[in-house]
Design a protein around this motif. Structure first.
Motif, PDB file in Angstrom:
ATOM      1  N   THR A 201       0.835  -1.206   0.000  1.00  0.00           N
ATOM      2  CA  THR A 201       0.000   0.000   0.000  1.00  0.00           C
ATOM      3  C   THR A 201       0.864   1.249   0.000  1.00  0.00           C
ATOM      4  OG1 THR A 201      -1.763  -1.166   1.195  1.00  0.00           O
ATOM      5  CG2 THR A 201      -1.811   1.243   1.244  1.00  0.00           C
ATOM      6  N   LEU A 202       1.868   1.265   0.844  1.00  0.00           N
ATOM      7  CA  LEU A 202       2.761   2.427   0.910  1.00  0.00           C
ATOM      8  C   LEU A 202       3.514   2.607  -0.406  1.00  0.00           C
ATOM      9  CD1 LEU A 202       4.193   1.951   4.524  1.00  0.00           C
ATOM     10  CD2 LEU A 202       2.418   3.552   3.767  1.00  0.00           C
ATOM     11  N   ILE A 203       3.905   1.482  -1.023  1.00  0.00           N
ATOM     12  CA  ILE A 203       4.616   1.556  -2.304  1.00  0.00           C
ATOM     13  C   ILE A 203       3.724   2.151  -3.382  1.00  0.00           C
ATOM     14  CG2 ILE A 203       5.559   0.148  -4.183  1.00  0.00           C
ATOM     15  CD1 ILE A 203       6.691  -1.726  -2.034  1.00  0.00           C
ATOM     16  N   LEU A 204       2.478   1.678  -3.454  1.00  0.00           N
ATOM     17  CA  LEU A 204       1.588   2.158  -4.502  1.00  0.00           C
ATOM     18  C   LEU A 204       1.200   3.620  -4.277  1.00  0.00           C
ATOM     19  CD1 LEU A 204       0.512   0.854  -7.040  1.00  0.00           C
ATOM     20  CD2 LEU A 204      -1.629   0.385  -5.848  1.00  0.00           C
ATOM     21  N   LEU A 205       0.962   4.005  -3.019  1.00  0.00           N
ATOM     22  CA  LEU A 205       0.660   5.409  -2.733  1.00  0.00           C
ATOM     23  C   LEU A 205       1.858   6.295  -3.061  1.00  0.00           C
ATOM     24  CD1 LEU A 205      -1.327   5.140   0.625  1.00  0.00           C
ATOM     25  CD2 LEU A 205      -2.221   5.527  -1.678  1.00  0.00           C
ATOM     26  N   THR A 206       3.054   5.805  -2.775  1.00  0.00           N
ATOM     27  CA  THR A 206       4.266   6.573  -3.109  1.00  0.00           C
ATOM     28  C   THR A 206       4.391   6.743  -4.617  1.00  0.00           C
ATOM     29  OG1 THR A 206       5.380   5.721  -1.139  1.00  0.00           O
ATOM     30  CG2 THR A 206       6.773   6.688  -2.851  1.00  0.00           C
ATOM     31  N   SER A 207       4.010   5.710  -5.374  1.00  0.00           N
ATOM     32  CA  SER A 207       4.069   5.819  -6.832  1.00  0.00           C
ATOM     33  C   SER A 207       3.117   6.892  -7.340  1.00  0.00           C
ATOM     34  CB  SER A 207       3.747   4.469  -7.485  1.00  0.00           C
ATOM     35  OG  SER A 207       2.364   4.161  -7.400  1.00  0.00           O
ATOM     36  N   GLY A 208       1.989   7.068  -6.649  1.00  0.00           N
ATOM     37  CA  GLY A 208       1.078   8.145  -7.018  1.00  0.00           C
ATOM     38  C   GLY A 208       1.698   9.513  -6.783  1.00  0.00           C
ATOM     39  N   VAL A 209       2.488   9.622  -5.709  1.00  0.00           N
ATOM     40  CA  VAL A 209       3.179  10.881  -5.416  1.00  0.00           C
ATOM     41  C   VAL A 209       4.248  11.161  -6.465  1.00  0.00           C
ATOM     42  CG1 VAL A 209       4.647  12.082  -3.752  1.00  0.00           C
ATOM     43  CG2 VAL A 209       2.707  10.724  -2.949  1.00  0.00           C
ATOM     44  N   THR A 210       5.049  10.144  -6.793  1.00  0.00           N
ATOM     45  CA  THR A 210       6.112  10.346  -7.791  1.00  0.00           C
ATOM     46  C   THR A 210       5.528  10.687  -9.156  1.00  0.00           C
ATOM     47  OG1 THR A 210       6.192   7.957  -8.240  1.00  0.00           O
ATOM     48  CG2 THR A 210       7.728   8.818  -6.598  1.00  0.00           C
ATOM     49  N   LEU A 211       4.369  10.112  -9.491  1.00  0.00           N
ATOM     50  CA  LEU A 211       3.727  10.439 -10.763  1.00  0.00           C
ATOM     51  C   LEU A 211       3.236  11.885 -10.773  1.00  0.00           C
ATOM     52  CD1 LEU A 211       2.829   9.478 -13.524  1.00  0.00           C
ATOM     53  CD2 LEU A 211       0.721   8.607 -12.486  1.00  0.00           C
ATOM     54  N   THR A 212       2.719  12.332  -9.637  1.00  0.00           N
ATOM     55  CA  THR A 212       2.297  13.728  -9.525  1.00  0.00           C
ATOM     56  C   THR A 212       3.486  14.671  -9.657  1.00  0.00           C
ATOM     57  OG1 THR A 212       0.441  13.105  -8.086  1.00  0.00           O
ATOM     58  CG2 THR A 212       1.137  15.412  -8.045  1.00  0.00           C
ATOM     59  N   LEU A 213       4.620  14.297  -9.070  1.00  0.00           N
ATOM     60  CA  LEU A 213       5.839  15.103  -9.212  1.00  0.00           C
ATOM     61  C   LEU A 213       6.308  15.133 -10.657  1.00  0.00           C
ATOM     62  CD1 LEU A 213       7.759  13.950  -6.005  1.00  0.00           C
ATOM     63  CD2 LEU A 213       6.704  16.184  -6.402  1.00  0.00           C
ATOM     64  N   ALA A 214       6.163  14.006 -11.358  1.00  0.00           N
ATOM     65  CA  ALA A 214       6.521  13.974 -12.772  1.00  0.00           C
ATOM     66  C   ALA A 214       5.623  14.901 -13.579  1.00  0.00           C
ATOM     67  CB  ALA A 214       6.417  12.541 -13.302  1.00  0.00           C
ATOM     68  N   HIS A 215       4.337  14.909 -13.254  1.00  0.00           N
ATOM     69  CA  HIS A 215       3.395  15.803 -13.951  1.00  0.00           C
ATOM     70  C   HIS A 215       3.766  17.263 -13.697  1.00  0.00           C
ATOM     71  CE1 HIS A 215      -1.094  16.792 -14.882  1.00  0.00           C
ATOM     72  NE2 HIS A 215      -0.280  17.158 -15.855  1.00  0.00           N
ATOM     73  N   TRP A 216       4.109  17.574 -12.470  1.00  0.00           N
ATOM     74  CA  TRP A 216       4.536  18.936 -12.126  1.00  0.00           C
ATOM     75  C   TRP A 216       5.790  19.322 -12.915  1.00  0.00           C
ATOM     76  CZ3 TRP A 216       9.146  20.514  -9.808  1.00  0.00           C
ATOM     77  CH2 TRP A 216       9.197  21.853  -9.411  1.00  0.00           C
ATOM     78  N   ALA A 217       6.749  18.385 -13.018  1.00  0.00           N
ATOM     79  CA  ALA A 217       7.975  18.656 -13.764  1.00  0.00           C
ATOM     80  C   ALA A 217       7.679  18.877 -15.246  1.00  0.00           C
ATOM     81  CB  ALA A 217       8.965  17.509 -13.587  1.00  0.00           C
ATOM     82  N   LEU A 218       6.716  18.117 -15.795  1.00  0.00           N
ATOM     83  CA  LEU A 218       6.357  18.298 -17.195  1.00  0.00           C
ATOM     84  C   LEU A 218       5.771  19.681 -17.437  1.00  0.00           C
ATOM     85  CD1 LEU A 218       5.882  17.288 -20.072  1.00  0.00           C
ATOM     86  CD2 LEU A 218       3.790  16.170 -19.275  1.00  0.00           C
ATOM     87  N   LYS A 219       4.887  20.109 -16.539  1.00  0.00           N
ATOM     88  CA  LYS A 219       4.264  21.424 -16.706  1.00  0.00           C
ATOM     89  C   LYS A 219       5.260  22.561 -16.502  1.00  0.00           C
ATOM     90  CE  LYS A 219       0.709  20.717 -13.921  1.00  0.00           C
ATOM     91  NZ  LYS A 219      -0.606  20.968 -13.257  1.00  0.00           N
ATOM     92  N   LYS A 220       6.367  22.273 -15.806  1.00  0.00           N
ATOM     93  CA  LYS A 220       7.428  23.265 -15.626  1.00  0.00           C
ATOM     94  C   LYS A 220       8.535  23.114 -16.678  1.00  0.00           C
ATOM     95  CE  LYS A 220       5.782  25.197 -11.865  1.00  0.00           C
ATOM     96  NZ  LYS A 220       5.378  26.628 -11.827  1.00  0.00           N
ATOM     97  N   ALA A 221       8.337  22.170 -17.614  1.00  0.00           N
ATOM     98  CA  ALA A 221       9.316  21.917 -18.681  1.00  0.00           C
ATOM     99  C   ALA A 221      10.680  21.525 -18.138  1.00  0.00           C
ATOM    100  CB  ALA A 221       9.444  23.139 -19.596  1.00  0.00           C
ATOM    101  N   ARG A 222      10.695  20.745 -17.052  1.00  0.00           N
ATOM    102  CA  ARG A 222      11.932  20.251 -16.465  1.00  0.00           C
ATOM    103  C   ARG A 222      12.085  18.781 -16.866  1.00  0.00           C
ATOM    104  NH1 ARG A 222      11.514  23.047 -10.401  1.00  0.00           N
ATOM    105  NH2 ARG A 222      11.551  25.215 -11.148  1.00  0.00           N
ATOM    106  N   ARG A 223      12.716  18.566 -17.992  1.00  0.00           N
ATOM    107  CA  ARG A 223      12.765  17.251 -18.615  1.00  0.00           C
ATOM    108  C   ARG A 223      13.525  16.226 -17.766  1.00  0.00           C
ATOM    109  NH1 ARG A 223       9.425  15.702 -22.468  1.00  0.00           N
ATOM    110  NH2 ARG A 223       9.545  17.862 -23.143  1.00  0.00           N
ATOM    111  N   THR A 224      14.617  16.616 -17.148  1.00  0.00           N
ATOM    112  CA  THR A 224      15.401  15.672 -16.346  1.00  0.00           C
ATOM    113  C   THR A 224      14.601  15.184 -15.144  1.00  0.00           C
ATOM    114  OG1 THR A 224      17.472  16.742 -17.006  1.00  0.00           O
ATOM    115  CG2 THR A 224      17.535  15.339 -15.050  1.00  0.00           C
ATOM    116  N   ALA A 225      13.964  16.120 -14.452  1.00  0.00           N
ATOM    117  CA  ALA A 225      13.127  15.742 -13.303  1.00  0.00           C
ATOM    118  C   ALA A 225      11.950  14.887 -13.748  1.00  0.00           C
ATOM    119  CB  ALA A 225      12.636  17.002 -12.592  1.00  0.00           C
ATOM    120  N   LEU A 226      11.378  15.213 -14.892  1.00  0.00           N
ATOM    121  CA  LEU A 226      10.267  14.436 -15.427  1.00  0.00           C
ATOM    122  C   LEU A 226      10.671  12.978 -15.615  1.00  0.00           C
ATOM    123  CD1 LEU A 226       7.561  13.960 -16.914  1.00  0.00           C
ATOM    124  CD2 LEU A 226       8.661  14.886 -18.974  1.00  0.00           C
TER     125      LEU A 226
END
Length: 286
Positions: free
Chosen positions: A157-182
């Motif tokens: 459960t903690l792993i899957l919830l963490t994956s949701g957080v990392t995906l949200t961070l990836a989305h944030w990086a995409l909207k900020k045009a930060r390709r490496t972080a994405l």
């Protein structure tokens, strides 16, 4: 393409390929579960056909998208289609959760003599102790043990919830045009999803080999494996989607203003997260 025009896709083989693959997959699954010798082979062939269809259809849509064939009208139709698709998935899991709740809250108490089931208990199963988890009055599948919720399931459960957080961070990086972080956060999301699947696979092996908990372990075993198994299948599908999206991110396909392909995969993954929370609470804990 003119702004007001709507792109009409050309004829394609992929719906037919996908339908044939799902048909073979379903026949193989049923055959395998009933001990048929061709079941595993048909199951594998159907699964391989579905994966082939997914990658082929994805590639075709990607080429059309990158070719500038889609406009705002097409984008809206994609969003509406994805919303209805996820809604259908909600109804799919609602049916299985409904079966679990019905068995646990109504059928089992009735068999034990509660309420309208008093006659059933008296004449058919007078010695039945209506407790959950149960393998039914006939003790189908023999004795079994359940998997404690606050062990591997909690870790997953903690792993899957963490994956949701990392995906949200990836989305944030995409909207900020930060390709490496994405790319970093997308790879992290995929890795977490694969770890989840690995742990669930180990859990299934442990249940069958050490706990006696199988699909044949009465109503508890069947609902447990149907719910967690179909969720695991959805995690596999979601992981494939995220792998494709990660490859596309590495190829520079998305921009901060135009990235619905990414959003669609993210919606699906967050849906998978929410379903697992329900599974963890109502299957493992309560």
């Amino acid at each position: 393409m003119a702004q007001g025009a709507y792109y009409v896709p050309h004829s394609t083989k992929w719906p037919l390929v996908g339908s044939v693959g799902m048909f073979i997959f379903a026949i193989g699954s049923a055959n395998w579960l009933n001990g048929g010798p061709t079941g595993p082979w048909l199951f594998a062939l159907g699964g391989a056909t579905i994966i082939y269809m997914m990658f082929g259809w994805f590639a075709e849509v990607i080429r059309e998208s990158e070719g500038g064939l889609y406009n705002d009208a097409v984008s809206r139709s994609f969003r509406q289609g994805m919303i209805w698709f996820i809604f259908s998935e909600v109804m799919f899991f609602a049916a299985f959760f409904g079966a679990l709740f019905y068995a646990r809250m109504f059928a089992v108490p009735w068999l034990g003599g509660d309420g309208t089931g008093a006659m059933t208990n008296q004449f058919l199963w007078p010695q039945y102790d209506a407790t959950w988890p149960t393998h039914g009055p006939a003790e189908l599948g023999g004795d079994f043990q359940t998997i404690p919720g606050f062990g591997l399931p909690l870790i997953n459960t903690l792993i899957l919830l963490t994956s949701g957080v990392t995906l949200t961070l990836a989305h944030w990086a995409l909207k900020k045009a930060r390709r490496t972080a994405l790319l970093f956060w997308m790879v992290a999301t995929v890795v977490l999803g694969l770890i989840f699947l690995t742990i669930q696979g180990y859990e299934y092996i442990h249940a069958y080999r050490d706990l006696g908990l199988t699909l044949g372990s009465g109503i508890y075993g069947s609902t447990f494996f149907m719910l967690t198994g179909f969720h695991g299948l959805h995690v596999i599908i979601g992981a494939i989607m995220l792998i494709v999206i990660t490859i596309r991110c590495a190829a520079g396909h998305f921009t901060k203003a135009n990235h619905f392909g990414f959003e669609a995969a993210a919606w699906y993954w967050h849906f998978v997260d929410v379903v697992w929370l329900g599974l963890f609470i109502f299957v493992y804990v309560v």
